[in-house]
Design a protein around this motif. Structure first.
Motif, PDB file in Angstrom:
ATOM      1  N   ARG A 176     -28.872 -18.356   4.159  1.00 30.82           N
ATOM      2  CA  ARG A 176     -27.693 -18.541   5.023  1.00 30.82           C
ATOM      3  C   ARG A 176     -27.719 -17.618   6.236  1.00 30.82           C
ATOM      4  O   ARG A 176     -27.123 -17.932   7.267  1.00 30.82           O
ATOM      5  N   PHE A 177     -28.398 -16.463   6.119  1.00 27.89           N
ATOM      6  CA  PHE A 177     -28.460 -15.560   7.275  1.00 27.89           C
ATOM      7  C   PHE A 177     -29.107 -16.276   8.452  1.00 27.89           C
ATOM      8  O   PHE A 177     -28.658 -16.162   9.600  1.00 27.89           O
ATOM      9  N   LEU A 178     -30.169 -17.032   8.185  1.00 29.75           N
ATOM     10  CA  LEU A 178     -30.819 -17.773   9.263  1.00 29.75           C
ATOM     11  C   LEU A 178     -29.898 -18.848   9.825  1.00 29.75           C
ATOM     12  O   LEU A 178     -29.888 -19.108  11.033  1.00 29.75           O
ATOM     13  N   TYR A 179     -29.099 -19.481   8.962  1.00 29.73           N
ATOM     14  CA  TYR A 179     -28.120 -20.467   9.432  1.00 29.73           C
ATOM     15  C   TYR A 179     -27.107 -19.797  10.361  1.00 29.73           C
ATOM     16  O   TYR A 179     -26.786 -20.330  11.433  1.00 29.73           O
ATOM     17  N   GLU A 180     -26.606 -18.640   9.943  1.00 25.56           N
ATOM     18  CA  GLU A 180     -25.600 -17.948  10.748  1.00 25.56           C
ATOM     19  C   GLU A 180     -26.154 -17.602  12.125  1.00 25.56           C
ATOM     20  O   GLU A 180     -25.463 -17.771  13.143  1.00 25.56           O
ATOM     21  N   GLN A 181     -27.406 -17.121  12.179  1.00 28.29           N
ATOM     22  CA  GLN A 181     -27.962 -16.761  13.480  1.00 28.29           C
ATOM     23  C   GLN A 181     -28.212 -17.988  14.338  1.00 28.29           C
ATOM     24  O   GLN A 181     -27.995 -17.964  15.561  1.00 28.29           O
ATOM     25  N   ALA A 182     -28.667 -19.083  13.709  1.00 29.31           N
ATOM     26  CA  ALA A 182     -28.915 -20.307  14.471  1.00 29.31           C
ATOM     27  C   ALA A 182     -27.644 -20.858  15.090  1.00 29.31           C
ATOM     28  O   ALA A 182     -27.695 -21.563  16.111  1.00 29.31           O
ATOM     29  N   HIS A 183     -26.493 -20.535  14.491  1.00 29.37           N
ATOM     30  CA  HIS A 183     -25.225 -21.041  14.995  1.00 29.37           C
ATOM     31  C   HIS A 183     -24.398 -19.944  15.679  1.00 29.37           C
ATOM     32  O   HIS A 183     -23.196 -20.110  15.892  1.00 29.37           O
ATOM     33  N   SER A 184     -25.057 -18.850  16.015  1.00 32.36           N
ATOM     34  CA  SER A 184     -24.370 -17.752  16.692  1.00 32.36           C
ATOM     35  C   SER A 184     -24.721 -17.764  18.168  1.00 32.36           C
ATOM     36  O   SER A 184     -25.855 -18.079  18.549  1.00 32.36           O
ATOM     37  N   ARG A 215     -48.965 -22.778  21.259  1.00 28.02           N
ATOM     38  CA  ARG A 215     -48.535 -22.096  20.038  1.00 28.02           C
ATOM     39  C   ARG A 215     -47.097 -22.478  19.681  1.00 28.02           C
ATOM     40  O   ARG A 215     -46.770 -22.687  18.511  1.00 28.02           O
ATOM     41  N   MET A 216     -46.242 -22.546  20.674  1.00 31.01           N
ATOM     42  CA  MET A 216     -44.860 -22.941  20.426  1.00 31.01           C
ATOM     43  C   MET A 216     -44.799 -24.372  19.888  1.00 31.01           C
ATOM     44  O   MET A 216     -44.061 -24.657  18.935  1.00 31.01           O
ATOM     45  N   ALA A 217     -45.588 -25.263  20.479  1.00 30.68           N
ATOM     46  CA  ALA A 217     -45.605 -26.651  20.019  1.00 30.68           C
ATOM     47  C   ALA A 217     -46.156 -26.753  18.602  1.00 30.68           C
ATOM     48  O   ALA A 217     -45.661 -27.542  17.788  1.00 30.68           O
ATOM     49  N   GLN A 218     -47.173 -25.947  18.295  1.00 32.69           N
ATOM     50  CA  GLN A 218     -47.747 -25.964  16.954  1.00 32.69           C
ATOM     51  C   GLN A 218     -46.740 -25.483  15.916  1.00 32.69           C
ATOM     52  O   GLN A 218     -46.638 -26.042  14.818  1.00 32.69           O
ATOM     53  N   PHE A 219     -45.957 -24.454  16.281  1.00 29.34           N
ATOM     54  CA  PHE A 219     -44.930 -23.972  15.352  1.00 29.34           C
ATOM     55  C   PHE A 219     -43.892 -25.054  15.087  1.00 29.34           C
ATOM     56  O   PHE A 219     -43.503 -25.292  13.943  1.00 29.34           O
ATOM     57  N   ARG A 220     -43.439 -25.709  16.148  1.00 28.39           N
ATOM     58  CA  ARG A 220     -42.440 -26.762  15.964  1.00 28.39           C
ATOM     59  C   ARG A 220     -42.985 -27.899  15.090  1.00 28.39           C
ATOM     60  O   ARG A 220     -42.276 -28.456  14.255  1.00 28.39           O
ATOM     61  N   ALA A 221     -44.278 -28.223  15.271  1.00 23.18           N
ATOM     62  CA  ALA A 221     -44.856 -29.363  14.570  1.00 23.18           C
ATOM     63  C   ALA A 221     -45.233 -29.054  13.132  1.00 23.18           C
ATOM     64  O   ALA A 221     -45.110 -29.908  12.242  1.00 23.18           O
ATOM     65  N   ASP A 222     -45.674 -27.800  12.861  1.00 25.90           N
ATOM     66  CA  ASP A 222     -46.278 -27.539  11.559  1.00 25.90           C
ATOM     67  C   ASP A 222     -45.730 -26.321  10.829  1.00 25.90           C
ATOM     68  O   ASP A 222     -45.978 -26.166   9.644  1.00 25.90           O
ATOM     69  N   SER A 262     -42.268 -24.947  11.229  1.00 21.05           N
ATOM     70  CA  SER A 262     -40.821 -24.706  11.308  1.00 21.05           C
ATOM     71  C   SER A 262     -40.019 -25.424  10.232  1.00 21.05           C
ATOM     72  O   SER A 262     -38.788 -25.440  10.301  1.00 21.05           O
ATOM     73  N   GLY A 263     -40.683 -25.975   9.231  1.00 14.22           N
ATOM     74  CA  GLY A 263     -39.958 -26.746   8.219  1.00 14.22           C
ATOM     75  C   GLY A 263     -38.908 -25.935   7.482  1.00 14.22           C
ATOM     76  O   GLY A 263     -37.776 -26.394   7.284  1.00 14.22           O
ATOM     77  N   TYR A 264     -39.273 -24.704   7.079  1.00 18.53           N
ATOM     78  CA  TYR A 264     -38.312 -23.878   6.349  1.00 18.53           C
ATOM     79  C   TYR A 264     -37.099 -23.557   7.210  1.00 18.53           C
ATOM     80  O   TYR A 264     -35.959 -23.507   6.719  1.00 18.53           O
ATOM     81  N   LEU A 265     -37.329 -23.336   8.520  1.00 20.23           N
ATOM     82  CA  LEU A 265     -36.215 -23.041   9.417  1.00 20.23           C
ATOM     83  C   LEU A 265     -35.327 -24.259   9.617  1.00 20.23           C
ATOM     84  O   LEU A 265     -34.099 -24.132   9.678  1.00 20.23           O
ATOM     85  N   ALA A 266     -35.945 -25.436   9.703  1.00 18.27           N
ATOM     86  CA  ALA A 266     -35.152 -26.652   9.891  1.00 18.27           C
ATOM     87  C   ALA A 266     -34.174 -26.836   8.732  1.00 18.27           C
ATOM     88  O   ALA A 266     -33.028 -27.250   8.924  1.00 18.27           O
ATOM     89  N   ILE A 267     -34.630 -26.526   7.524  1.00 21.67           N
ATOM     90  CA  ILE A 267     -33.755 -26.647   6.352  1.00 21.67           C
ATOM     91  C   ILE A 267     -32.705 -25.543   6.353  1.00 21.67           C
ATOM     92  O   ILE A 267     -31.503 -25.790   6.213  1.00 21.67           O
TER      93      ILE A 267
END
Length: 367
Positions: free
Chosen positions: A295-303, A223-230, A232-237
């Protein structure tokens, strides 16, 4: 310190402008037969945009939202908007409900109706979402938000209270419980297999805890691999380039709707209210909060601040449950754990009666 009453009153020119922009949407083409395999279906979004522009009544939605007492206050330099629905029961427990992404305080309106007899309900808008805008500086991630919620409950005069959330809201609620165990009686969260897998993907050391030789652990890793592959695009951006996607979200209501509607379609299991989705989309649009929410997701990813483990009772309601969730969540031995066979990422909209019942059971034992 001042708490000010707030009423939603979107100027009519903004409402008219939304309809004009929707009517002038420049649609892309779509390859034959791809459906949802590469993102939001063109047919789906065209139909939803047509409904938003024609049949959806923002003024009626605005009036319904204004039936709930709303307020704003400034905490740590940031405007915080919140609903505060007091129960008629003097012994009611105060309960903070925190939404996630891509959502808004309006996600909880149906749930509030099931809770207001038993709880004083406080529903803040996350910094950068809806009317908790604009955001004036960097750093608003879950930890700073949790401290703001603690201050909000202090200002409201509540010495004992519970916290609940899903997605970002679960993280914020857990951080509140970890920081304010003296006053928090318990923390309750909702999740589902996909959300648990997505969250585990970003938690340090999670994959190392799982044994590929164990069938359940293997499914969790898949499931984790599937999320990363298919998935997680919105999170990557948003975790890397939120400013770039912000130009689309702030200029095109069809783009904003497509960006959040994909999650509602992919992450739900039970039917949700289309009117409620469009109310949430309208809140993003009228407040220009698409970019600040991203930006909230950006802030958490870099916190580096993810909060200390809560030292208060914990409860979980798991929707569309399977065996992977408990492995991924790894709750303490003493935990309130309820599994439902249906539901998804937005149970407050998909299954409000089930969620309300679980909240009453969990917090009912903590009063």
């Amino acid at each position: 310190m001042e708490i000010r009453p707030f009423t939603i009153a979107v100027p009519q020119p903004d409402v008219d402008d939304l309809k004009v922009r929707l009517a002038r949407t420049r649609w892309p083409d779509e390859l034959p037969g791809i459906g949802w395999s590469r993102g939001v279906s063109l047919e789906f979004l065209k139909e939803l945009v047509a409904y938003w522009a024609g049949s959806y009544d923002w003024r009626a939605a605005e009036a319904r939202l204004n039936e709930y007492p709303q307020f704003t206050t400034e905490i740590d330099g940031q405007r915080i908007h919140f609903l505060h629905v007091r129960s008629g029961n003097p012994d009611a427990l105060p309960l903070v409900l925190t939404h996630g992404y891509p959502s808004a305080f309006a996600e909880f309106t149906t749930l509030i109706e099931h809770l207001r007899q038993d709880f004083h309900v406080v529903v803040p808008s996350l910094p950068g979402f809806a009317f908790s805008t604009p955001v004036g500086e960097a750093g608003w991630a879950m930890g700073r938000t949790a401290r703001a919620w603690i201050e909000l409950m202090r200002r409201l005069g509540y010495a004992r209270y519970g916290v609940h959330g899903g997605d970002i809201g679960a993280g914020v609620s857990g951080a509140v419980a970890g920081l304010d165990g003296e006053h928090v009686v318990g923390v309750h969260a909702v999740t589902d297999p996909n959300t648990a897998a997505a969250t585990a993907t970003f938690l340090p050391g999670m994959a190392d805890r799982l044994d590929p030789a164990d069938p359940v652990d293997q499914l969790a890793l898949e499931r984790m691999a599937q999320f990363r592959a298919d998935g997680s695009g919105y999170l990557a951006i948003q975790n890397t380039r939120p400013q770039t996607i912000g130009y689309l979200l702030n200029d095109s209501p069809a783009g904003q709707l497509g960006w959040i509607a994909e999650s509602f379609e992919r992450w739900t299991d039970l039917p949700y209210d289309r009117e409620q989705l469009l109310t949430i989309a309208s809140l993003y649009w009228f407040t220009g909060s698409g970019i600040s929410a991203a930006r909230f997701l950006y802030e958490q990813a870099h916190s580096s601040e993810w909060g200390a483990p809560p030292a208060v009772p914990q409860g979980f309601a798991v929707f569309s449950a399977d065996a992977t969730v408990r492995k991924l969540i790894n709750p303490p031995a003493e935990v309130h754990w309820t599994e439902y066979g249906r539901g998804g990422h937005f149970p407050a909209m998909e299954a409000p009666e089930m969620l309300a019942a679980d909240l009453r059971v969990f917090f009912g034992g903590l009063k």
